[in-house]
Design a protein around this motif. Structure first.
Motif, PDB file in Angstrom:
ATOM      1  N   ASP A  64      -7.658  12.550   2.188  1.00 18.58           N
ATOM      2  CA  ASP A  64      -7.697  11.105   2.412  1.00 18.58           C
ATOM      3  C   ASP A  64      -6.659  10.361   1.573  1.00 18.58           C
ATOM      4  O   ASP A  64      -6.946   9.342   0.957  1.00 18.58           O
ATOM      5  N   GLY A  65      -5.446  10.920   1.547  1.00 19.00           N
ATOM      6  CA  GLY A  65      -4.351  10.244   0.857  1.00 19.00           C
ATOM      7  C   GLY A  65      -4.459  10.243  -0.653  1.00 19.00           C
ATOM      8  O   GLY A  65      -3.934   9.353  -1.300  1.00 19.00           O
ATOM      9  N   PRO A  70       1.901   4.743   1.084  1.00 18.99           N
ATOM     10  CA  PRO A  70       1.644   5.570   2.274  1.00 18.99           C
ATOM     11  C   PRO A  70       1.228   6.982   1.875  1.00 18.99           C
ATOM     12  O   PRO A  70       1.478   7.435   0.759  1.00 18.99           O
ATOM     13  N   ASN A  71       0.600   7.678   2.794  1.00 15.50           N
ATOM     14  CA  ASN A  71       0.198   9.063   2.551  1.00 15.50           C
ATOM     15  C   ASN A  71       1.351  10.026   2.785  1.00 15.50           C
ATOM     16  O   ASN A  71       1.392  11.097   2.178  1.00 15.50           O
ATOM     17  N   VAL A  72       2.247   9.667   3.696  1.00 19.06           N
ATOM     18  CA  VAL A  72       3.382  10.525   4.039  1.00 19.06           C
ATOM     19  C   VAL A  72       4.640   9.663   4.074  1.00 19.06           C
ATOM     20  O   VAL A  72       4.617   8.564   4.623  1.00 19.06           O
ATOM     21  N   TRP A 104      -2.965  12.091  -2.533  1.00 16.78           N
ATOM     22  CA  TRP A 104      -1.602  12.393  -2.988  1.00 16.78           C
ATOM     23  C   TRP A 104      -0.628  12.022  -1.880  1.00 16.78           C
ATOM     24  O   TRP A 104      -0.997  11.963  -0.718  1.00 16.78           O
ATOM     25  N   VAL A 105       0.596  11.744  -2.275  1.00 16.01           N
ATOM     26  CA  VAL A 105       1.632  11.352  -1.317  1.00 16.01           C
ATOM     27  C   VAL A 105       2.433  12.596  -0.942  1.00 16.01           C
ATOM     28  O   VAL A 105       2.940  13.300  -1.810  1.00 16.01           O
ATOM     29  N   TRP A 106       2.534  12.838   0.346  1.00 14.94           N
ATOM     30  CA  TRP A 106       3.359  13.938   0.846  1.00 14.94           C
ATOM     31  C   TRP A 106       4.752  13.359   1.085  1.00 14.94           C
ATOM     32  O   TRP A 106       4.983  12.633   2.041  1.00 14.94           O
ATOM     33  N   GLU A 137       0.830  -1.184   0.000  1.00 20.36           N
ATOM     34  CA  GLU A 137       0.000   0.000   0.000  1.00 20.36           C
ATOM     35  C   GLU A 137       0.875   1.247   0.000  1.00 20.36           C
ATOM     36  O   GLU A 137       1.893   1.307   0.672  1.00 20.36           O
ATOM     37  N   ASN A 160      -3.415  16.879   3.563  1.00 24.79           N
ATOM     38  CA  ASN A 160      -3.203  15.492   3.187  1.00 24.79           C
ATOM     39  C   ASN A 160      -4.237  14.601   3.872  1.00 24.79           C
ATOM     40  O   ASN A 160      -4.782  13.686   3.258  1.00 24.79           O
ATOM     41  N   THR A 161      -4.520  14.885   5.132  1.00 22.40           N
ATOM     42  CA  THR A 161      -5.538  14.127   5.867  1.00 22.40           C
ATOM     43  C   THR A 161      -6.922  14.377   5.283  1.00 22.40           C
ATOM     44  O   THR A 161      -7.694  13.434   5.073  1.00 22.40           O
TER      45      THR A 161
END
Length: 149
Positions: free
Chosen positions: A92-93, A43-45, A95-97, A41, A88-89
């Motif tokens: 809901d992800g 990650p968002n960050v 894009w990737v920070w 998966e 970013n929150t």
């Protein structure tokens, strides 16, 4: 094996006086292909390093990556940081920070020709796409830029 079964079935039908259906060689159903392991998966960050940079670029083929060139000593970087986290929150992800510490990743800093921080770069399909955002002009400007990813 299936052919032998068909021939045997036809022979039994003849012996019992029943109608004989033409024996057709049945082809066995293909064996199910084992499922490959699910991709990790995204990650968002993530903190970008030389070791994971290629993986981050691979993720950009699935969803936008925002390369955030920053430093712990940079006043405006620290002012921008909570807004990036919040957006970013909220997104809901979507894009990737991807945070790039310029002191630890000078090669990446030079590779992208970043001349000032904070600097945000939109990476899609493994390369820079769209405009950059250099400096921090406030949360509204940041939100507007992120909406264009």
């Amino acid at each position: 094996m299936y052919r032998r079964l068909a021939v045997a079935t036809a022979a039994v039908a003849v012996l019992l006086g029943g109608a004989v259906a033409p024996a057709v060689a049945a082809t066995p159903a293909p064996a199910p292909v084992p499922a490959t392991s699910a991709p990790a998966e995204i990650p968002n960050v993530v903190d970008v390093t030389a070791a994971n940079y290629a993986q981050v670029m691979q993720w950009s083929h699935s969803k936008p990556v925002v390369l955030d060139f920053t430093a712990s000593w940079c006043y405006w970087c620290q002012k921008q940081k909570p807004y990036l986290q919040r957006y970013n929150t909220e997104d809901d992800g979507a894009w990737v920070w991807a945070r790039v510490d310029v002191d630890r990743n000078r090669d990446l800093y030079r590779q992208y020709g970043v001349r000032g921080i904070p600097a945000l770069l939109n990476i899609q399909g493994g390369r820079e796409a769209g405009s950059r955002m250099v400096g921090f002009d406030g949360p509204y400007s940041l939100r507007t830029w992120l909406n264009r990813l």
